[in-house]
Design a protein around this motif. Sequence first.
Motif, short mmCIF file in Angstrom:
data_model
loop_
_atom_site.label_atom_id
_atom_site.label_comp_id
_atom_site.label_asym_id
_atom_site.label_seq_id
_atom_site.Cartn_x
_atom_site.Cartn_y
_atom_site.Cartn_z
N PRO A 128 -18.90 -12.77 22.42
CA PRO A 128 -19.15 -13.24 23.79
C PRO A 128 -20.53 -12.89 24.31
N ASN A 138 -17.98 -11.35 30.05
CA ASN A 138 -17.01 -10.26 30.24
C ASN A 138 -15.60 -10.78 30.39
N TYR A 141 -14.38 -11.94 27.04
CA TYR A 141 -14.10 -10.81 26.16
C TYR A 141 -12.78 -10.15 26.55
N GLN A 142 -12.59 -10.02 27.82
CA GLN A 142 -11.36 -9.42 28.31
C GLN A 142 -10.14 -10.23 27.86
#
Lengths: 272, 1235
Positions: A128, A138, A141-142
């Motif tokens: 990412p 972010n 990715y989370q």
Amino acid sequence: MILTKAQYEEIAQCLVSVPPTRQSLRKLKQRFPSQSQATLLSIFSQEYQKHIKRTHAKHHTSEAIESYYQRYLNGVVKNGAAPVLLDLANEVDYAPSLMARLILERFLQEHEETAPSKSVINSMLRDPSQIPDGVLANQVYQCIVNDCCYGPLVDCIKHAIGHEHEVLLRDLLLEKNLSFLDEDQLRAKGYDKTPDFILQVPVAVEGHIIHWIESKASFGDECSHHAYLHDQFWSYWNRLRTPGRSSCSVFKSSLASSWKKSPPKIIIRIGL
Amino acid sequence: MAAVLESLLREEVSVAAVVRWIARSTRGSEVTALTRPQDNPGEAAALSSLRPLRKEFVPFLLNFLREQSSRVLPQGPPTPAKAPGASAALPGRPGGPSRGSRGARSQLFPPTEAASTAAEAPLARRGGRRRGPGPARERGGRGLEEGVSGENLPGAGGRRLRGSGSPSRPSLTLSDPPNLSNLEEFPPVGSVPPGPAGTKPSRRINPTPVSEERSLSKPKTCFTSPPISCVPSSQPSALDTSPWGLGLPPGCRSLQEEREMLRKERSKQLQQSPTPTCPTPELGSPLPSRAGSLTDEPADPARVSSRQRLELVALVYSSCIAENLVPNLFLELFFVFQLLTARRMVTAKDSDPELSPGVLDSLESPLFQSIHDCVFFAVQVLECHFQVLSNLDKGTLKLLAENERLLCFSPALQGRLRAAYEGSVAKVSLAMPPSAQAVSFQPETDNRANFSSDRAFHTFKKQRDVFYEVLREWEDHHEEPGWDFEKGLGSRIRAMMGQLSAACSHSHFVRLFQKQLLQMCQSPGGAGGTVLGEAPDVLSMLGADKLGRLWRLQERLMAPQSSGGPCPPPTFPGCQGFFRDFILSASSFQFNQHLMDSLSLKIRELNGLALPQHEPSDEDGESDVDWQGERRQFAVVLLSLRLLAKFLGFVAFLPYRGPEPPPTGELQDSILALRSQVPPVLDVRTLLQRGLQARRAVLTVPWLVEFLSFADHVVPLLDYYRDIFILLLRLHRSLVLSQESEGKMCFLNKLLLLAVLGWLFQIPTVPEDLFFLEEGPSDAFEVDTVAPEHGLDAAPVVDQQLLYTCCPYIGELRKLLALWVSGSSGRSGGFMRKITPTTTTGLGAQPSQTSQGLQARLAQAFFHNQPPSLRRTVEFVAERIGSNCVKHIKATLVADLVRQAESLLQEQLVTQGEEGGDPAQLLEILCSQLCPHGAQALALGREFCQRKSPGAVRALLPEETPAAVLSSAENIAVGLATEKACAWLSANITALIRREVKAAVSRTLRAQGPEPAARGERRGCSRACEHHAPLPSHLISEIKDVLSLAVGPRDPDEGVSPEHLEQLLGQLGQTLRCRQFLCPPAEQHLAKCSVELASLLVADQIPILGPPAQYRLERGQARRLLHMLLSLWKEDFQGPVPLQLLLSPRNVGLLADTRPREWDLLLFLLRELVEKGLMGRMEIEACLGSLHQAQWPGDFAEELATLSNLFLAEPPLPEPQLRACELVQPNRGTVLAQS
């Protein structure tokens, strides 16, 4: 490990509209302490995939995508650090990784002139950091690390499990002094579709003659047995001229009834 | 015609003379040579006057017998429902019913007028029921009959015929004259016992239930009766110039006239003679009272009514059979068996007393007046054909030998049959049909290299799977009621065919199709669902003995109930149906064409196969063993050929077949003109001629018959095919079973040919007149009499198993007998089994052709003096060793050259740099260097054959083989193997090297390409490694959990302990050191995850489990973990680690979220990276530089700049007291953060 139909159904029942998160898996483990994590994860993953296959289409309408995207934008404007995308996915009952892909695609469409290619998207999902927008990176990715059924990490885990079981199987064959040709050797010979191993000298296992072995390091429910039969096992049978019951596929764990119904020409075996 | 029989019965002529008379006519020798020295001049005179009618005699005789026997109700297979045309039931037209049953055939001719008066002269009726247009002959026949009935009948002839009758009365009044047109009285032979109204008319043997399989055949063409006919009208014959034919106009009109006359004549007779009285009690059967019951009438030799007459007719009939003057030997045998097993007789009186035509001549008195007569006649005929009977299968022989009627009527014959049974080894077994096996992937032909493109290759891959999916679905469902092939699979098949765009794909698919066909269908019932096959594991517990019984039981339960009577139509039994339906559903022109090409090629190949030839002198036991193998091989080849030819015929004639009746008249002419232009799909005429010349009819004819059986109606009219039929007719005539001589065809070979030819002559599309054709000048097809000494025909290649496999309808004989024993009514179809052949797979290797020259002649001479097994052994060894030699050369010499090529290529690539030059050019260079080495192959090959062959020959020949013979055999084997190997090598070695080198080059170039690092040297586990490290999948999963915890969202009570983290990294090290289970993608992900973990550590984002006070990781712990990671990256990862991600905006951004921000760990990490050489300073600087470009909150950007400056300000060379510096560092960092 062989599960009875009742056991399997009890587990599957618990998985109805449960998000594919770490927390769900933990609850599942607490609920069924006697089952191994691998089995539970495999069942979870398969059940969830079935669920996604059924509902996939409704998330891919342009209206749905647009509405998700707007909700995402509104969310991150309010608080970029909050798990906006993950919550959104859980709320609309869609896999977080897939939701991330959806939003990423939509985002790139908006920010770049040309529609992003699949490989670009895949590469961004794998890493990412490449996503031009930090907040989105972010969020994506989370989603990926929190998704236990989809995403590049999960794919890699599955692939690794498959590979490991192939290695285990190969070790076992070597240990038993069975001569075999593996997939690479068969491919070198020009075969288009091959099982993991073809035994150069067939062996008898519990009264069945085994010609070839395919390792399936996963839980074998009816659906996957059927799918594997269609996609792989019959193809092998079509090519390897194996009379009678003659082949073997090894599942890590399976539903008892599912593999018993499999055709006589192919034996399903559970556990190595 | 009847005149001949009459004169025979009156003993004016001898049976022998009559048979000679008939045979001569049918054989087409010159008409004038009637009188022979041995002929009684009187006989000759009597017969010469009848000369024009000779050809009609046999059809007449056969029909006569059928008619006569029509009151007999044998318990044969049920008669098919016939079109009960109104006219058929009318009296005076006895031909009606049977003609009706032959629907399609009769359409060729104008329907006979529904003449219905009973006045029609019975004899003429018989003539008239033949072919419609046979004017001259009919005319002649009528004239003759009139003469007979007018002059001779009431005289001595009648008396003599009816020995027990009153001599003073005309036969008519004494006997029980049959009303042939009465359905009650003459129900169809083989029908079920008549209910009061259920009987349908038939006069001939009508045993064939129409099979559903014949979707392509014409709807009404049943094989219900033998094709008996007069000479075809189209054939101008000598008859027209005969005195009988003179002055009579030809054509149908004359027939009509004739009919009219006959009718008048008959009505006159009827008026003159009163309705006949009741039959004499001692002659009449006691049936009236039992007509409705199923009980059998006992047959008593003492009650036979007119022995002499029956004997005579039986003799003539037998002679006709023996001389092959009847079209179908087995059909006649079937008829005789029906007579033998007739249950009872139906008389006319009770059911239809008012209809009894007045009949005057002796032939009109029924030949079979009772069951006793029938059985007597049958036994008489059977006695003449003991030889054929004794060659039937053991089961039939047993039933015959145990038949009490036979015992009663001819104990001698019964004794001989019993002896034959006891000596018979011809147990025809019903082998289990092989379960459907897929054709294996053939690396030589199915390889990617044989496809034009990747796409074609992959399309074919898919097609193979679709094909088998379709096949399996068919296997599962085709027996279900209501399942329809087209509905179930049609669209899928067409979709699949639609993908076969390239011509090359078609040929690939056709090859697969044909192989699968051969594999599945070499047995007629092949793959019809195997009950026992499904669960062999359970059955294996039963043990061999019980299993054997179970097999037999299954055999009985599973056997097809009926093969469709003695003359079934061509069908596609078992899984052949799948292939038939597949072709139909696919309806693809390209597919059909490719299929025909492929089938033709394979047929030619198999037909030309040099099958071992028998040496008649060889009589020791060894040869017998050899013959089993040779028979098996022959059977495999023959069955394959028949199967292929059947499908070739099916596909080739498919466009011309349809449900509509065959064209006539001008339409037919134009079609003929058109069709005669079309070259045959396979030059079967030449193949047949060659086969006959080479005395290989026993191989060629059976498959040719299969091919022709699918011909359409026009085919037999085409000159090309007419020639074939004439050849076949001649062959048929020449196969006289009683003539056995050295070097001629073996008995069972003849029997097979007679059976298949007889069957062919019954095919609806074969004109029924063909058999009784007067051959025209056809010398062009004279079979070359100078045939090789011992052709295949003379070899005992056919056994009963093969005979019954090819002609399952012969099994109908057994079924008849078995029904008789079981007493079943025939309604159930009986339990007789269809004979299924043994499994036959794989064709034997084709013996290599020997070279010319003296050496070869010497070798031939050598083999000639040795048992055939020696030759086969030598040829087999040569074939195998030759083939192994090629493989060996491939694996050694060629493989070496390929390795050389690879190293040369590497050099080339090194010297020429990354570019490496054009691959094609590279290949050329390599090949020009390496191909000359191929010359070694011949020497190596020679050496290999020399080394390997003698041992193999020695191992395979008997120990006792004389040394000289052994050494010669070894030498020949070496020579043949070398010849074979060298021929192949010299032709192909260069191409082979080229191909392999090309593959190696592209492999090497590919490997050079994208991922050199991934291909870099990889270390395996250490030798002591026991592979107990945690599995990579487990580790990824664990690290992923930590990552997800760190990234959140998480519950307040979630977290990890520092110990767990340490343990995790320790495990990661173990896993990375044990490479057993690690695959590159897993390693890549582990590397990436470890970098992410480091970033989270640096940013202090990992939630630590424990008392809330310790919620953040201690500095020291963090450093320890980072150190572990650094060492993993440095020591244990073998793939690249994406360390630059540590400085990606996203990971650095993690720091932005922490309050207070602490930069010391990052600085520490960066320094360590540089120190360990994992990242260069420049690289880090570049990353830091690019970080500035990102959007940061103001204070964060400042701090970042400070960090960057701090890092850059460090001395490039790390000093030994860096550790100390580290301790200072946090303070500085903290200060920095706090500032």
